[in-house]
Structure formats: C-alpha cells, structure tokens
Design a protein around this motif. Structure first.
Motif, PDB file in Angstrom:
ATOM      1  N   ASN A 114       0.656  -1.137  -0.222  1.00 35.82           N
ATOM      2  CA  ASN A 114      -0.394  -0.531  -0.238  1.00 35.82           C
ATOM      3  C   ASN A 114       0.803   1.214  -0.406  1.00 35.82           C
ATOM      4  OD1 ASN A 114      -1.775  -2.213   2.054  1.00 35.82           O
ATOM      5  ND2 ASN A 114      -2.926  -1.504   0.958  1.00 35.82           N
ATOM      6  N   LEU A 149      -2.629   4.807   1.966  1.00 38.55           N
ATOM      7  CA  LEU A 149      -3.722   4.041   3.091  1.00 38.55           C
ATOM      8  C   LEU A 149      -4.538   5.037   3.439  1.00 38.55           C
ATOM      9  CD1 LEU A 149      -6.280   1.448   3.575  1.00 38.55           C
ATOM     10  CD2 LEU A 149      -4.189   0.535   4.757  1.00 38.55           C
ATOM     11  N   SER A 152      -6.739   3.261  -1.151  1.00 38.32           N
ATOM     12  CA  SER A 152      -5.347   2.947  -1.370  1.00 38.32           C
ATOM     13  C   SER A 152      -4.901   3.434  -2.546  1.00 38.32           C
ATOM     14  CB  SER A 152      -4.970   1.315  -0.541  1.00 38.32           C
ATOM     15  OG  SER A 152      -4.317   1.724  -0.272  1.00 38.32           O
ATOM     16  N   ASN A 211      -0.755   6.744   5.318  1.00 34.65           N
ATOM     17  CA  ASN A 211      -0.788   5.061   5.464  1.00 34.65           C
ATOM     18  C   ASN A 211      -1.745   5.575   7.579  1.00 34.65           C
ATOM     19  OD1 ASN A 211      -1.977   3.029   6.775  1.00 34.65           O
ATOM     20  ND2 ASN A 211       0.043   1.889   6.671  1.00 34.65           N
ATOM     21  N   GLU A 228      -0.618   2.976  10.228  1.00 32.69           N
ATOM     22  CA  GLU A 228       0.846   3.397  10.759  1.00 32.69           C
ATOM     23  C   GLU A 228       1.156   3.532  12.548  1.00 32.69           C
ATOM     24  OE1 GLU A 228       4.122   4.133   7.845  1.00 32.69           O
ATOM     25  OE2 GLU A 228       4.053   6.235   9.237  1.00 32.69           O
ATOM     26  N   ARG A 265       7.277   3.347   4.817  1.00 30.28           N
ATOM     27  CA  ARG A 265       6.434   3.793   5.235  1.00 30.28           C
ATOM     28  C   ARG A 265       5.761   2.043   5.370  1.00 30.28           C
ATOM     29  NH1 ARG A 265       1.784   7.342   1.867  1.00 30.28           N
ATOM     30  NH2 ARG A 265       3.427   8.698   3.161  1.00 30.28           N
ATOM     31  N   SER A 292       3.559  -1.471   5.187  1.00 26.04           N
ATOM     32  CA  SER A 292       2.158  -1.351   4.120  1.00 26.04           C
ATOM     33  C   SER A 292       0.892  -2.308   4.816  1.00 26.04           C
ATOM     34  CB  SER A 292       2.924  -2.377   3.506  1.00 26.04           C
ATOM     35  OG  SER A 292       1.661  -2.852   2.045  1.00 26.04           O
TER      36      SER A 292
END
Length: 291
Positions: free
Chosen positions: A11, A14, A29, A217, A220, A247, A249
């Motif tokens: 991703n 996201l 996403s 994201n 995260e 980042r 995923s």
C-alpha cells in the motif's frame, strides 16, 4: 504442473475512514505489487495443499487457507465439480505482514484454476470470486497497480508508475489486522477517503516518493502501537540516506522503503541486514503485473 507468482502487495498510501454502521471501514489506497512473493503451483492429484518455504510453519489449519477458500468459491461460481488438484504453496512472505500474502495466494490459485479447467471463464466472474474472499481479493487477483476504494473492492486504474526499486523489512512479528483496527477506533484518528488528485503518471522514483509524502497510511500509528517493533523498523529506514520514503504497508508488520535505483536498494538492504540480522529483509521492484 502449472505455476503462478503470488506477489507481495504494498500500500503506497492507505487512507481509512470511520466505520460504517455495519462495522467496516471505507478505504482509499494506491496499491503496487512486488516482483517477489509466494509461489503457487497446481498439478493433478488427490487434492490437498502442500506448504513449504521459510514461512510455511506460520500458517493456520489447512482447511482455512485462502487457497482452499478460493477453490470452494470458484467451484460454487462454476456450478459443477472439477477434477482434483493438489496445490503447493512456497511461502516466501511473512504471515500477517501487511503484504496481502493470503489474498495474493488466492488470486494465483484462481488464475491457475481458470487456466487449467475453464479458459473461457471471463474476467468479471473471476473478479467476483476474488472479491468474495476479502478486501484485498480483487486487487490481488491481477496484481497490477490500482486505486482501491470502498472496502477495497472498487478498483480503478492507477496512475502510470515507474518500476521502483524498494526494500521490504519485517521484524518477524505477526501483526493482527483486527487489533490494529481496534486501536484505530480507540484513537478516532480516521482519515478522509476521498481519492486525492493524482498526476496521470510519475516519471521517476523520486517524483513518486515526493508525491507520496503528501499522503499517509492511517493504520501506521495503530500498527506501531500494537507492535512497537514495527516502529523500530520504520525509524531505522527513515534514518538511512537511500530511503526516499519509508512507510508501513497495510495494517503492518512490514515496512517498505522506496529507493532511487537498484544500487541504492542493494546498499540499503545490506546495511539493514547488518544492523538487524534477525529482521526479514527483501529487495524488490514495485509495479506490476509481473510474469
């Protein structure tokens, strides 16, 4: 024997919205796929699933495997029984890692089933079966870059993406997706899932990474809260000069770093392996689909 790659899903961003009354979170996403992943093969036999590979021991009961669920859903859509196939899964991706491994395995199995039994089975019906298997099912069927909306089932073409050298890093800690969503719900830090304005195409890894810094994201922070080891991976990648962008995923487990070229990715991967020899580290190229 027929064989298909089940590539890792990443991703690139996201965005996750507040849950709807039915409990599902809408998402937006941008997904890309790696030239590395699990390998699914099929041959005539007595049925069953043979699992091997470095992460084969981390899977649950055979009957719950998404490959078998894909077979059952395919048979139901086809409306008739098929000859028995024995599947072999080379499990190269960590389990519960945010890389869509199970969905990608199912997508590879569905492509093999169509190729072996019903080459005339059209794409729309195959996508319907894949979508029934989970939020990433439809995207992972074809493993090509897409923008996913809704629960992940509404797909539209991604902007033009270059093949980008990247490094995937996982601390070898499985991360529960439901636990991450619960942490998100507690925090209340939901995002806007309106698709962002995206250029028609990105010409380089540097251009893509620069644009992605304006995105995020939303899972995260909850993933790091659930598994602090993921935060350690993320902090390490962000300190390295080769990482244009780092980042988490999906719902975590695995972090990715975009690099300018293969030399930068190789250098980064070797350094991370030296810093943390117990982590899983994999160089790859992101884009897709891969043959």
């Amino acid at each position: 024997m027929a064989e298909a790659l089940a590539p890792a899903k990443v991703n690139l961003f996201l965005h996750v919205g507040a849950p709807t009354p039915d409990g599902y979170h809408p998402v937006c996403s941008l997904m890309a796929f790696a030239d590395f992943g699990d390998v699914v093969s099929a041959r005539p036999g007595q049925g069953g699933l043979i699992v091997r590979g470095p992460f084969g021991q981390g899977l649950g009961p055979e009957q719950d495997n998404l490959i078998f669920r894909a077979v059952r859903a395919f048979v139901a859509e086809l409306g008739r029984e098929m000859g028995e196939l024995t599947f072999t899964l080379e499990k190269n991706l960590p389990v519960a890692s945010g890389l869509g491994g199970g969905s990608s395995d199912a997508g590879a199995a569905l492509r093999l089933l169509r190729d072996v039994y019903t080459p005339g089975f059209d794409d729309a019906r195959l996508e319907k079966v894949a979508a029934s298997l989970g939020a990433d099912g439809a995207a992972c069927l074809w493993a090509r870059p897409v923008l996913a909306e809704g629960r992940g089932e509404r797909l539209s073409p991604a902007p033009g993406l270059p093949a980008v050298d990247a490094v995937l890093v996982n601390p070898r800690v499985p991360v529960s997706t439901p636990a991450v969503y619960r942490a998100l719900d507690v925090s209340g830090a939901f995002g806007d899932v309106t698709p962002p304005r995206v250029p028609e195409a990105f010409e380089s890894a540097e251009e893509l990474a620069a644009w992605l810094t304006t995105q995020r994201n939303d899972l995260e922070a909850p993933a790091v809260a659930v598994a602090p080891q993921v935060g350690a991976v993320l902090d390490t990648l962000r300190e390295e000069p080769e990482a244009l962008l780092a980042r988490v995923s999906g719902s975590g487990g695995t972090c990715f770093a975009l690099c300018a070229d293969d030399i930068a990715a190789e250098t980064l991967a070797e350094r991370i392996e030296a810093i943390a020899p117990n982590w899983w580290v994999q160089r790859c190229r992101l884009g897709g689909p891969w043959g």
